[in-house]
Scaffold this motif. Structure first.
Motif, mmCIF file in Angstrom:
data_model
loop_
_atom_site.group_PDB
_atom_site.id
_atom_site.type_symbol
_atom_site.label_atom_id
_atom_site.label_comp_id
_atom_site.label_asym_id
_atom_site.label_seq_id
_atom_site.Cartn_x
_atom_site.Cartn_y
_atom_site.Cartn_z
ATOM 1 N N ASP A 1 0.811 -1.261 -0.006
ATOM 2 C CA ASP A 1 -0.068 -0.057 0.064
ATOM 3 C C ASP A 1 0.887 1.154 -0.146
ATOM 4 O O ASP A 1 0.213 2.297 -0.572
ATOM 5 C CB ASP A 1 -1.109 0.031 1.300
ATOM 6 C CG ASP A 1 -0.517 -0.196 2.654
ATOM 7 O OD1 ASP A 1 0.715 -1.001 2.527
ATOM 8 O OD2 ASP A 1 -1.101 -0.252 3.344
ATOM 9 N N LEU A 2 1.960 1.274 0.369
ATOM 10 C CA LEU A 2 3.041 2.454 0.487
ATOM 11 C C LEU A 2 3.839 2.213 -0.614
ATOM 12 O O LEU A 2 4.394 3.350 -1.176
ATOM 13 C CB LEU A 2 4.018 2.235 1.800
ATOM 14 C CG LEU A 2 3.214 3.198 3.164
ATOM 15 C CD1 LEU A 2 4.245 3.065 4.143
ATOM 16 C CD2 LEU A 2 3.273 4.671 2.496
ATOM 17 N N ILE B 1 3.751 0.938 -3.698
ATOM 18 C CA ILE B 1 3.243 1.467 -4.976
ATOM 19 C C ILE B 1 3.255 2.614 -5.026
ATOM 20 O O ILE B 1 3.810 3.271 -6.070
ATOM 21 C CB ILE B 1 1.860 0.549 -5.325
ATOM 22 C CG1 ILE B 1 1.796 -0.849 -5.105
ATOM 23 C CG2 ILE B 1 1.348 1.292 -6.640
ATOM 24 C CD1 ILE B 1 2.450 -1.339 -6.142
ATOM 25 N N GLU B 2 2.848 3.566 -4.217
ATOM 26 C CA GLU B 2 2.595 4.996 -4.448
ATOM 27 C C GLU B 2 4.118 5.555 -4.138
ATOM 28 O O GLU B 2 4.226 6.863 -4.893
ATOM 29 C CB GLU B 2 1.561 5.724 -3.455
ATOM 30 C CG GLU B 2 1.989 5.846 -2.090
ATOM 31 C CD GLU B 2 0.722 6.188 -1.262
ATOM 32 O OE1 GLU B 2 -0.071 7.144 -1.904
ATOM 33 O OE2 GLU B 2 0.662 5.985 -0.031
ATOM 34 N N ASP C 1 5.971 5.110 -7.493
ATOM 35 C CA ASP C 1 5.329 5.754 -8.661
ATOM 36 C C ASP C 1 5.800 7.148 -8.542
ATOM 37 O O ASP C 1 6.411 7.832 -9.408
ATOM 38 C CB ASP C 1 3.698 5.650 -8.462
ATOM 39 C CG ASP C 1 3.261 6.537 -9.951
ATOM 40 O OD1 ASP C 1 3.664 6.237 -10.774
ATOM 41 O OD2 ASP C 1 2.106 7.512 -9.463
ATOM 42 N N HIS C 2 5.691 7.689 -7.269
ATOM 43 C CA HIS C 2 6.371 9.131 -6.974
ATOM 44 C C HIS C 2 7.627 9.350 -7.231
ATOM 45 O O HIS C 2 8.162 10.364 -7.992
ATOM 46 C CB HIS C 2 6.203 9.570 -5.244
ATOM 47 C CG HIS C 2 6.111 10.818 -5.160
ATOM 48 N ND1 HIS C 2 5.049 11.636 -4.567
ATOM 49 C CD2 HIS C 2 7.150 11.797 -5.131
ATOM 50 C CE1 HIS C 2 5.378 12.891 -4.385
ATOM 51 N NE2 HIS C 2 6.904 13.032 -4.662
ATOM 52 N N TYR D 1 12.562 10.026 5.662
ATOM 53 C CA TYR D 1 11.395 9.352 5.928
ATOM 54 C C TYR D 1 11.395 7.689 5.782
ATOM 55 O O TYR D 1 10.612 6.922 6.197
ATOM 56 C CB TYR D 1 10.433 9.866 5.029
ATOM 57 C CG TYR D 1 10.465 11.330 4.783
ATOM 58 C CD1 TYR D 1 10.055 12.122 5.820
ATOM 59 C CD2 TYR D 1 10.597 11.981 3.743
ATOM 60 C CE1 TYR D 1 10.070 13.365 5.781
ATOM 61 C CE2 TYR D 1 10.791 13.352 3.530
ATOM 62 C CZ TYR D 1 10.266 14.376 4.467
ATOM 63 O OH TYR D 1 10.229 15.360 4.513
ATOM 64 N N LEU E 1 7.712 6.351 7.350
ATOM 65 C CA LEU E 1 6.551 6.522 6.597
ATOM 66 C C LEU E 1 5.591 5.253 7.322
ATOM 67 O O LEU E 1 4.361 5.598 7.290
ATOM 68 C CB LEU E 1 6.876 6.236 5.249
ATOM 69 C CG LEU E 1 7.150 7.544 4.703
ATOM 70 C CD1 LEU E 1 7.517 7.734 3.384
ATOM 71 C CD2 LEU E 1 6.082 8.732 4.940
ATOM 72 N N LYS F 1 2.078 5.805 9.058
ATOM 73 C CA LYS F 1 0.766 5.052 8.800
ATOM 74 C C LYS F 1 0.115 4.347 9.837
ATOM 75 O O LYS F 1 -0.918 4.355 10.019
ATOM 76 C CB LYS F 1 0.971 4.637 7.511
ATOM 77 C CG LYS F 1 -0.370 4.365 6.675
ATOM 78 C CD LYS F 1 -0.153 3.663 5.386
ATOM 79 C CE LYS F 1 -1.823 3.455 4.881
ATOM 80 N NZ LYS F 1 -1.645 2.831 3.432
ATOM 81 N N ILE G 1 -3.487 4.356 11.758
ATOM 82 C CA ILE G 1 -4.606 3.384 11.743
ATOM 83 C C ILE G 1 -4.995 2.725 13.169
ATOM 84 O O ILE G 1 -6.240 2.790 13.384
ATOM 85 C CB ILE G 1 -3.897 1.983 10.764
ATOM 86 C CG1 ILE G 1 -3.859 2.570 9.280
ATOM 87 C CG2 ILE G 1 -4.868 1.029 10.955
ATOM 88 C CD1 ILE G 1 -3.081 1.655 8.582
ATOM 89 N N GLN H 1 -6.743 -5.069 -4.561
ATOM 90 C CA GLN H 1 -6.884 -3.670 -5.179
ATOM 91 C C GLN H 1 -5.575 -3.774 -6.147
ATOM 92 O O GLN H 1 -5.549 -3.140 -7.141
ATOM 93 C CB GLN H 1 -6.825 -2.424 -4.347
ATOM 94 C CG GLN H 1 -8.190 -1.554 -4.081
ATOM 95 C CD GLN H 1 -8.103 -0.699 -3.138
ATOM 96 O OE1 GLN H 1 -7.115 -0.528 -2.284
ATOM 97 N NE2 GLN H 1 -8.881 0.347 -3.373
ATOM 98 N N PHE H 2 -4.504 -4.007 -5.379
ATOM 99 C CA PHE H 2 -3.146 -3.881 -6.000
ATOM 100 C C PHE H 2 -2.958 -5.098 -7.180
ATOM 101 O O PHE H 2 -1.995 -5.175 -7.967
ATOM 102 C CB PHE H 2 -2.022 -3.753 -5.103
ATOM 103 C CG PHE H 2 -2.159 -2.264 -4.688
ATOM 104 C CD1 PHE H 2 -1.487 -1.262 -5.429
ATOM 105 C CD2 PHE H 2 -2.481 -2.154 -3.205
ATOM 106 C CE1 PHE H 2 -1.453 -0.180 -4.657
ATOM 107 C CE2 PHE H 2 -2.528 -0.742 -2.908
ATOM 108 C CZ PHE H 2 -2.031 0.113 -3.578
#
Lengths: 204, 112
Positions: A24-25, A27-28, A31-32, A62, A80, A84, A88, A202-203
């Motif tokens: 969940d972390l 992938i983003e 991409d970033h 981070y 990071l 997160k 949660i 989702q992924f």
């Protein structure tokens, strides 16, 4: 200019080394990083190696290993991930801590019959066993999410429940307190497993 | 983020406002949009952006959609129904704050 497959692999390797393995972390952030490096190369006319160093330098703080009292200082992960996970888990932890204020009732304990004691111990143990199974399912999952990190740390709290029952089980209030807390863990394990599976779906 | 102390408290409002106007956005896109709109005056750092996005997501204001772009996965954020309501509240709060600050900085200016 778009990055080549080999260049993207180099970024992925960097994330592996830094411990960003939670999909969940990951992938983003991947991409970033790709977009940031591509922009750096296109806007400043620099090569991949230079852009990679410049961009990752901004992220390093981070990615540093960190820990939190919320999960136990023996469990560490990149900052990071910890941040997160805290977002949660904090609300569940606050509910748990609030229930601890009921402990002072222990002085006015009301005795209960052996039958009721057995029923309550049975329910608490059942809740604990289901929680352990669900947390373990998240923990052992081949694809990790931030919920895997939380499950890894919280499974130990649930395992200690049978010990707490033996030591603290004294009467009605204590047993209700333990019942409520074991229910919180059960609720967390069900919700976390559901969210973990949703992310994986989702992924994929 | 530049001038972090002044902008820090407004970051979630900025994110909500952008998502309200753009349907769905991904992390890097948000940083670039803010940079573009403020002509480089405001730069959101990676370390500030993702914790804010994750907080909004855990509070139920944002939903996530994953799409395949350029042969890789991209995580998009979009407002939920409660997120849309929260955007209006946050913008209202920010406007009131700006008006209060204006009266403090420039006493000749009076709030309407």
């Amino acid at each position: 200019m778009k990055l080549t497959t080999d260049e993207i692999k180099q970024i992925e390797k960097f994330l592996d080394v830094k411990g960003i393995v939670y999909v969940d972390l990951r992938i983003e952030i991947l991409d970033h990083l790709i977009l940031q490096i591509e922009d750096e190369m296109n806007n400043h006319g620099v090569d991949f190696e230079y852009a990679f160093v410049q961009v990752t330098k901004k992220w390093n703080s981070y990615f540093n290993n960190s820990s939190s009292l919320l999960f136990g200082l023996t469990f560490s992960a990149p900052k990071l991930v910890i941040d997160k996970a805290k977002k949660i888990y904090l609300k569940y932890f606050i509910i748990y801590m609030l229930t601890c204020f009921f402990l002072p009732f222990i002085n006015d304990e009301v005795e209960i019959s052996t039958f009721l004691t057995c029923v309550l111990v049975g329910i608490i143990l059942l809740f604990s066993v289901i929680s352990i199974i669900k947390f373990n399912k998240i923990r052992k999952s081949s694809e990790k999410t931030v919920y895997s990190f939380i499950a890894k740390t919280q499974i130990w709290s649930v395992i200690t429940y049978p010990l707490i029952i033996i030591v603290v089980f004294q009467g009605l209030y204590t047993s209700l307190w333990l019942l409520f807390n074991s229910f919180i863990f059960l609720y967390c394990s069900i919700v976390f497993l559901k969210k973990h599976q949703k992310i994986i779906k989702q992924f994929n | 983020m530049k001038k972090s102390n002044l902008y820090k408290g407004s970051l979630t409002t900025i994110i909500l406002k952008l998502l309200n106007e753009n349907d769905k956005m991904y992390g890097y896109e948000i940083t670039q949009k803010v940079k573009e709109l403020t002509k480089g005056e405001l730069k959101i750092t990676e370390g500030a952006l993702y914790p804010s996005l994750h907080k909004l997501e855990s509070e139920g204001y944002l939903d996530v959609e994953v799409l395949k772009v350029d042969n890789r996965m991209r995580k998009y954020y979009k407002l939920t129904e409660t997120g849309t309501k929260e955007t209006a509240n946050k913008l209202n709060e920010l406007e009131q704050y700006i008006a209060t600050m204006r009266t403090l900085v420039n006493p000749k200016f009076r709030m309407g």
